[in-house]
Write an enzyme that holds these catalytic residues in place. Structure first.
Site: not given
Ligand code: EPU
Length: 312
Positions: A180, A233, A303
């Site tokens: 990021r 996010s 972010e």
């Molecule tokens: N999780 C929870 N509870 C929740 C949400 C997530 O336990 O309420 C757990 C999920 O089960 C998973 C882990 O957290 O094990 C990661 O969650 P997720 O797969 O949704 O990915 P993320 O890391 O939260 C990132 C990016 C997103 C992108 C997704 C898909 C960041 C900050 N966010 O989300 O990017 O769409 O991966 O690849 O890096 C954005 O940057 O605006 C954005 C939406």
């Protein structure tokens, strides 16, 4: 901003400048007070002239992109807001051989439009950007990513205009990205605006690109809230962990301050349920940071970009 300066800005650009312009309609949160002015910039030469003027006159400015990763203070922003359009939002296919295809895209171009164009051009490798609702320039500035890929991986060249009005062209070998973050911009000591990028990928069938896009969109719809008034996010993922998992683990899903709510679907999304103010969002942000720090010992860093003094 005084009238003499307003007149100079009016004279520098082809489009009509919107003075004392409410910013809420330009952000996905639908939140935020007015800026001194909002100016649509349609060419690299307009951009260079404006930034030079702002530099010489000490005028504050920022580029609004699609307003999808942005929180504007309720009091608004004392400065100018730039919207990149025209040549600065155009997409052009550049044929580059049997197996490769290249596209040049303006910094103001939307990522959705870029992915659509890439499908038509048979350009494989940008599918992960579908569904990220930002602009190309915003995505480069923060090295936007999803599903294990980041925009920094696919850039061949980036052209920027510096805050003092100098045009710089950076080649792939020089570009340095981290999670990021576009390191070169961060470390330059100046603010930069992305005017265009060159992207290269492998040649594939259009239907392959569309199939991958629809697969990723399905995944996103399952995991992320559908309410439109959010900014993606809210926090960066801390090293080796996930902000969503941490916020969920301290039981904050559904917590509200005013009309700002921690999404029940994904805890790293803050939703404006209707009339949320920037101070509601900031209040909820601080509450989340305190709880996660207190219970997990981890500091969450936003972010989302924040502008205006009320957001500091
Ligand atoms: N999780 C929870 N509870 C929740 C949400 C997530 O336990 O309420 C757990 C999920 O089960 C998973 C882990 O957290 O094990 C990661 O969650 P997720 O797969 O949704 O990915 P993320 O890391 O939260 C990132 C990016 C997103 C992108 C997704 C898909 C960041 C900050 N966010 O989300 O990017 O769409 O991966 O690849 O890096 C954005 O940057 O605006 C954005 C939406």
């Amino acid at each position: 901003m005084d009238n003499a300066l307003r007149k100079k800005v009016d004279d520098l650009v082809e489009s009509e400048v919107l003075w004392d312009c409410a910013l809420a309609p330009y952000t996905s949160f639908q939140i935020g007070g007015p800026a001194d002015g909002l100016v649509t910039v349609k060419s690299s030469s307009e951009l260079t002239s404006l930034l030079t003027l702002f530099h010489q006159s000490g005028t504050s400015w920022f580029v609004i992109g699609r307003g999808t990763n942005l929180l504007v203070a309720d009091e608004g922003y004392a400065g100018m807001v730039l919207v990149l359009d025209g040549d600065l939002a155009a997409i052009e296919k550049i044929d580059s051989g049997q197996k490769e295809v290249a596209l040049r895209a303006g910094g103001g171009c939307g990522l959705g439009a870029l992915v659509n164009h890439s499908a038509r051009a048979g350009f494989g490798g940008l599918e992960f950007l579908a569904g990220i609702p930002g602009s190309v320039g915003g995505a480069v500035m923060m090295n936007a990513g999803a599903f294990g890929s980041e925009i920094g991986d696919v850039l061949q060249e980036v052209t920027v205009v510096t805050e003092s009005g100098t045009v710089l062209v950076l080649q792939r070998e020089q570009l340095q990205f981290s999670y990021r973050c576009w390191q070169d911009a961060k470390e330059s000591g100046q603010r930069w605006v992305v005017s265009s990028v060159l992207l290269a990928g492998r040649k594939v069938e259009e239907r392959q690109v569309r199939a991958r896009v629809s697969e990723l969109n399905t995944l996103r719809r399952q995991k992320q809230p559908r309410q439109p008034k959010n900014c993606g996010s809210f926090f960066k993922n801390p090293p080796g962990d996930s902000a969503g998992r941490l916020i969920d683990s301290v039981g904050l899903k559904g917590t509200r301050i005013g009309d700002a709510e921690v999404s029940e679907v994904h805890a790293n999304f803050i939703i404006n349920r209707g009339q949320a103010t920037a101070s509601d969002i900031i209040g909820l942000m601080k509450l989340i940071q305190q709880r996660v720090k207190g219970e997990c010992g981890i500091s969450l860093e936003p972010e989302v970009q924040m502008v205006g003094s009320g957001c500091r």
